[in-house]
Design an enzyme around this catalytic site. Structure first.
Site, PDB file in Angstrom:
ATOM      1  N   GLU A  94       0.856  -1.196   0.000  1.00 46.16           N
ATOM      2  CA  GLU A  94       0.000   0.000   0.000  1.00 46.16           C
ATOM      3  C   GLU A  94       0.885   1.237   0.000  1.00 46.16           C
ATOM      4  O   GLU A  94       0.828   2.066   0.908  1.00 46.16           O
ATOM      5  CB  GLU A  94      -0.970  -0.011   1.176  1.00 46.16           C
ATOM      6  CG  GLU A  94      -0.364  -0.240   2.546  1.00 46.16           C
ATOM      7  CD  GLU A  94      -1.403  -0.125   3.656  1.00 46.16           C
ATOM      8  OE1 GLU A  94      -2.348   0.682   3.515  1.00 46.16           O
ATOM      9  OE2 GLU A  94      -1.271  -0.826   4.661  1.00 46.16           O
ATOM     10  N   GLU A 112       4.910   8.458  -3.573  1.00 49.07           N
ATOM     11  CA  GLU A 112       5.548   7.888  -2.385  1.00 49.07           C
ATOM     12  C   GLU A 112       6.536   6.789  -2.777  1.00 49.07           C
ATOM     13  O   GLU A 112       6.878   5.924  -1.976  1.00 49.07           O
ATOM     14  CB  GLU A 112       4.494   7.381  -1.401  1.00 49.07           C
ATOM     15  CG  GLU A 112       3.668   8.522  -0.794  1.00 49.07           C
ATOM     16  CD  GLU A 112       2.676   8.064   0.265  1.00 49.07           C
ATOM     17  OE1 GLU A 112       2.768   6.900   0.702  1.00 49.07           O
ATOM     18  OE2 GLU A 112       1.815   8.873   0.656  1.00 49.07           O
TER      19      GLU A 112
END
Length: 712
Positions: free
Chosen positions: A452, A461
């Site tokens: 995730e 990210e």
């Protein structure tokens, strides 16, 4: 009394403020201390009352008579006690919105009148500040061709009187002229003309944080594009004349459905609602020259009622309450060790984990039981506090496919927490591993790898770099969840966000993307467009390849990382063209993402697809890419956004720039100032050809990752 014991309708109503603008015939009784307190007792929160009176105006009229030399401007003395409608009183100052004189003409073509008006405004603001008032309502320009003079005088008054907040009273849109036939169809009007005036005022005033709008709600509402545009502006007051109310079958005043929906939308910004013409409208409604106070209160009661029946906030609005239009730096979980509270916030998103569990169930079902009856090996890379471990175990039970789970985490504190969960919950089905996924070497190859690592723009990210590094431990037939993700973007207008960034006066802030729970924003283009895509397993790497990173060793929290080959395959570049139908100001662009977790299980943060793909998903706010200077785009124009995702093998960063064009009739000839239209867009409906004329461009933001980047 506890909050739980308070009537929820009253508690909701108390979050919103309603004011009254007394009729001129009743002004003296309304604004003495007893009158103000009486209005508050009746249920109003504020009164909007003129600062000066007719006596003051008569004195100004005498000194502003025409003279032979218009350059001679008489000095205006400050108002004295007999010139003002109220005196300093800390008891009720908080309940008064001052109103500047309605007869001043800051934009008068007569320089003498304009100069006298400017002096009057400064005196009134000064007196309001002296009395402890926070807000003064100023009438908007009366002429379209002299807005600069109006704005200059307003800006000078703001500079002369610090701390007072000025509300410019404006119509929502042109009213138009009804056709002679008597039909309800209005003659064509420029729906954005009033907004254009406001935009000029606030631009000349350099986006002053003390300048806002008081919007007059009309009887006939403008197009939805105008309603949405004003929603992005700093609205402090909604003025509603009681004359636009309808009567229900019982004779009580109500607003049309369209007006109710408008108020429901704008109440998200919690502006003051100020009622006007209440006595006159009540006289008409009740056929009485002396209506009772209760009859007059019917309008207030109705507005308070609307406060109690507001549509319930969406899941995203509940989750983001208090963070609307607040700039947050995106997380960097690869470089930083997140705290437990951060993990906990995102674990509260039931939709995300339901989708992950569904994807894992489908993947395990498709994979089936191992031929040698050995459990399938599932790796949760970047396990955090373990929510995906739980998803994998539940999916295994549902699919009746046994699994063994590796929970891989490089955050030492989260690793400790995972060990505790293993002992208390998971026991032998899970092995907790303290490692950076890019440097992890398990004993067994992985059947299903789940992560995730998605950010607000999908890849911000460093999901591509992290999963590239972990891909080498995946079986050649292995599955990765998510399977792919795409970044999407659209140009937008947000004066509030621009003002926030501008007030910091720092170069790094305007060159940094921010995560924002957007509220006061207007999307300028007609559609959101895709920027780029990442797929996993990466088609650029073999299943057993080494990690994509730098060609040297480094250490991270004591973990040795031996990376090789280049990260260039994760570079991206796109230039997208956006059509703009209605003029506006571009302050930046908004980024979203979509992801295919597995098969038909998807996530989306795009406002046009989120309800279909992952309704009530709250884990990600959009990302905002600012620009250093606002760009004006006219009607029927185009915006081109160029954005790069770059790496130097030590960090990853974004660069972006903007170009604007206007479409004009003319031959499709290339030039330095314009580009020929593509064949599919080269002609208007009447068959005439169209060319693109370049209006302007922004600088290149964040060149070389100088101001913002994600560390590898």
């Amino acid at each position: 009394m506890s909050e739980a014991s308070v009537d929820p309708d009253k508690r909701m109503s108390s979050l919103y403020y309603v004011g009254l603008q007394p009729d001129q015939s009743n002004i003296e009784a309304a604004i003495d201390s007893d009158g103000v307190l009486s209005a508050v007792t009746d249920g109003y929160d504020v009164l909007s009352v003129p600062i000066t009176n007719a006596h003051f105006r008569s004195g100004i009229s005498r000194i502003s008579q025409p003279v032979s030399d218009p350059a001679i401007v008489p000095p205006v003395a400050p108002p004295i006690y007999s010139d003002v409608n109220f005196a300093p009183n800390t008891t009720y100052a908080q309940h008064i919105f001052g109103m500047a004189a309605q007869w001043i003409e800051l934009d008068s073509p007569d320089p003498r009148i304009a100069a006298v008006s400017a002096q009057v405004l400064k005196h009134e603001l000064s007196f309001a500040y002296f009395c402890g008032l926070s807000y003064v309502i100023v009438p908007g320009p009366t002429r379209r061709n002299n807005v600069a003079l109006y704005a200059e005088s307003l800006n000078a008054a703001l500079a002369a009187v610090p701390h007072i907040n000025v509300i410019v009273h404006l119509a929502m849109a042109e009213t138009g002229i009804e056709e002679p036939s008597g039909s309800d169809v209005q003659a064509p009007v420029d729906a954005m003309s009033i907004w254009d005036i406001w935009n000029s005022i606030r631009t000349i005033c350099d986006y002053s944080s003390r300048l806002s709008v008081g919007l007059q709600v009309p009887a006939k509402l403008p197009p939805q594009t105008v309603v949405s545009r004003w929603f992005a502006e700093p609205i402090t007051v909604l003025f509603i004349s009681a004359k636009i109310f309808l009567s229900n079958p019982k004779g009580y005043p109500v607003l049309s459905k369209a007006h109710q929906y408008l108020l429901f939308k704008y109440m998200k910004m919690k502006p003051y609602t100020i009622l006007q013409d209440v006595r006159e409208a009540t006289q008409i409604r009740t056929s009485s020259k002396l209506p009772s106070k209760q009859d007059e209160k019917a309008y207030l009661i109705y507005i308070r009622h609307l406060h109690t029946i507001l549509p319930a906030p969406t899941a995203v609005e509940k989750f983001g309450r208090g963070y609307q239009d607040y700039l947050q730096n995106p997380l960097q979980p690869l470089a930083d060790n997140l705290e437990s509270g951060t993990y906990e916030v995102f674990e509260k998103d039931p939709v995300k984990y339901a989708q992950y569990e569904k994807a894992l169930f489908q993947a395990l079902s498709d994979r089936g039981t191992s031929p040698n009856d050995q459990p399938l090996v599932v790796a949760v890379v970047g396990a955090g506090r373990g929510p995906l471990v739980g998803c994998a175990l539940r999916a295994s039970d549902k699919a009746k496919v046994p699994i063994f789970v590796y929970a891989v985490e490089k955050n030492p504190n989260a690793y400790t927490y995972l060990l505790q969960r293993k002992e208390l919950e998971w026991q032998n089905n899970v092995e907790v591993v303290f490692a950076d996924m890019r440097n992890w070497n398990p004993v067994r190859k992985i059947d299903v790898m789940v992560s995730e690592l998605l950010g607000s723009f999908g890849d911000n990210e460093l999901s591509p770099e992290c999963l590239d590094g972990a891909q080498r431990v995946l079986k050649s037939t292995g599955i990765m969840i998510p399977q792919s993700y795409t970044s999407h973007f659209i140009p937008a207008m947000s004066p509030k966000i621009f003002s926030t960034i501008k007030s910091q006066n720092r170069e790094d802030i305007v060159n940094t993307p921010y995560v924002v729970m957007l509220q006061a924003v207007d999307l300028l283009a007609m559609e959101i467009k895709q920027a780029w895509e990442f797929r996993h397993p990466s088609p650029y790497l073999g299943a057993n390849s080494k990690s994509s990173a730098v060609t040297h060793e480094r250490r991270y929290d004591g973990l040795r990382m031996d990376d090789s080959v280049s990260n260039d395959h994760n570079n991206r570049h796109v230039k997208a063209r956006f059509s703009v139908e209605n003029r506006g100001i571009m302050h930046g662009f908004v980024g979203y993402f979509e992801s295919v977790l597995y098969g038909d299980v998807e996530l989306s943060t795009r406002p046009d697809t989120i309800n279909k793909k992952s309704k009530d998903l709250v884990s990600w706010f959009p990302i905002w890419f600012p620009i250093s200077s606002p760009l004006y785009v006219p009607d029927d124009s185009e915006i081109e956004i160029s954005i790069w995702r770059k790496t130097d093998n030590r960090k990853v960063w974004y660069e972006w720039s903007i170009e604007t064009f206007v479409l004009v009739p003319g031959p499709r000839l290339g030039s330095n100032d314009g580009d020929p239209m593509p064949p599919e867009s080269s002609a208007r409906s009447n068959g005439s050809s169209t060319k693109r004329v370049r209006l302007g461009c922004s600088k290149l933001h964040n060149p070389g990752g100088k101001y913002s980047s994600m560390s590898l």
